[in-house]
Design an enzyme around this catalytic site. Structure first.
Site, short mmCIF file in Angstrom:
data_model
loop_
_atom_site.label_atom_id
_atom_site.label_comp_id
_atom_site.label_asym_id
_atom_site.label_seq_id
_atom_site.Cartn_x
_atom_site.Cartn_y
_atom_site.Cartn_z
N TYR A 14 -4.52 -5.14 1.93
CA TYR A 14 -5.50 -4.49 2.81
C TYR A 14 -6.92 -4.85 2.40
CZ TYR A 14 -1.91 -1.41 4.84
OH TYR A 14 -0.82 -0.92 5.50
N LYS A 69 3.70 -5.89 7.26
CA LYS A 69 3.05 -6.64 6.20
C LYS A 69 3.60 -6.21 4.84
CE LYS A 69 0.95 -3.59 3.96
NZ LYS A 69 1.76 -2.99 3.11
#
Length: 381
Positions: free
Chosen positions: A234, A149
């Protein structure tokens, strides 16, 4: 992120079963499981361990210190190859992990993976803006892809990655390790089962003081953005998997106190999300200070959350009723790779698919759009 994948209906399973199934994805792989149309290596077919062979693409700090060691702990994966642009790294890894010369590639020779049945999966761990290039090369060579990511730096590039893997009949997943971590899974359970009633407000933030001013994370051409792309994602993920919904409106602000260091990328951003059920989330990220590493969900009859929340280890949580959220510590990278291997071996969807990564990038782009325009941005229209 489909709520069906993320938050099973209340009463469907016990807490223990939920944690087990959510972290494993599938409760084990039956001996001799078929691959349902997915071509795999003939070498692994003869391997009694039945493991999938991974090649790491990019041998930076994350691969060196986290992913390669995690591969030694997996049940269904093996480090079998490497892809690097640095010959010295290739020699070091070759010796350390006993990697055959034929399984060592550079970024220009990735197309030759098509001739190597000893590699099943390519884990792309290069800078953000190179994920699409390396994913597409791996997919065209007939390999499944796990991308770190953020998935990429634009919606268009994410869509190209998804299309390449779909056209090649390969699976694509994104390295959202927290979705397999037991403390996060327990918080998902608390949200899903409404242990404290309906969630009303979520606070989430992740940031740190970044060091070396010459690193690629501070170069827009490679990173696509700063703190938001790197660690703010996140906090966004947390808001989405706690609500089980997709946001419909985002509003954001940015500040830069060091215009030299952060000439090309964002330093600190705060943003608000509104979800269709009425939940509000206020989130933050920064490259300026340490200590921002948490989330809290505030519900009708109490609250729960994690602090620290997103670290590789040492995650801890609390609840308003005085109980601690203290789950077993695992290797999060090993868990995510084993889950992807199970999805390949059983030909089942990944809960962290390319489509999931694309959803996040759409929202991150809307955050940047809101900062630029000074106005809220509607999502999903």
């Amino acid at each position: 992120m489909n709520s069906e994948n993320r938050l099973p209906p209340t009463g469907e399973c016990s807490r223990r079963q939920f944690l087990r199934d959510a972290s494993l994805g599938i409760a084990g792989v039956a001996a001799g499981a078929t691959i349902s149309g997915m071509a795999t290596s003939t070498a692994r077919a003869a391997d009694p361990a039945g493991k999938l062979n991974f090649a790491l693409c990019g041998l930076g700090s994350l691969s060196t210190n986290q992913i390669a060691p995690a591969l030694q702990k997996t049940k269904y994966c093996r480090l079998a190859g490497i892809i690097t642009g640095t010959p010295a790294k290739a020699e070091k890894w070759k010796a350390q992990y006993h990697i055959p010369e034929k399984n060592i590639y550079n970024y220009e020779t990735m197309h030759r993976l098509a001739d190597n049945p000893d590699i099943d999966v390519v884990y792309v761990v290069t800078p953000n803006a190179l994920h699409a290039e390396h994913t597409i090369k791996a997919a065209k060579a007939g390999k499944h892809v796990l991308s770190e990511k953020p998935m990429e730096v634009s919606v268009k590039k994410c869509e190209e990655m998804i299309a390449a893997c779909r056209d090649a009949g390969r699976k694509l997943a994104v390295g959202y390790r927290c979705q397999f971590e037991p403390h996060h899974l327990e918080c998902m359970r608390l949200a899903r089962e409404k242990v404290f009633g309906d969630i009303k407000i979520i606070e989430a933030g992740f940031g740190f003081r970044i060091g070396d001013p010459t690193q690629w994370r501070l170069r827009r051409a490679l990173a696509g953005g700063g703190a938001l792309m790197d660690v703010g994602i996140y906090a966004l993920q947390a808001a989405r998997y706690l609500t089980g919904e997709e946001p419909i409106v985002v509003s954001a602000m940015e500040t830069r106190t060091d215009p030299v260091k952060f000439k090309e990328v964002d330093e600190s951003i705060v943003w608000q999300l509104k979800f269709p059920g009425g939940i509000l989330a206020y989130c933050s990220t920064t490259y300026l200070v340490n200590g921002l590493n948490r989330y809290t969900a505030y519900a009708e009859k109490g609250w729960f959350g994690l602090d620290p929340a997103y670290s590789y280890g040492g995650i801890r949580g609390r609840r308003s009723d005085g109980q601690e959220i203290n789950e077993p510590e695992i290797d999060q990278f090993a868990a995510e790779m084993d889950d992807f291997a199970r999805c390949i071996l059983t030909n089942t969807p990944s809960k962290v698919s390319g489509e999931e990564g694309l959803r996040d990038i759409r929202i991150l782009m809307a955050i940047y759009q809101s900062i630029k325009s000074g106005q809220p941005v509607k999502l999903g229209s």
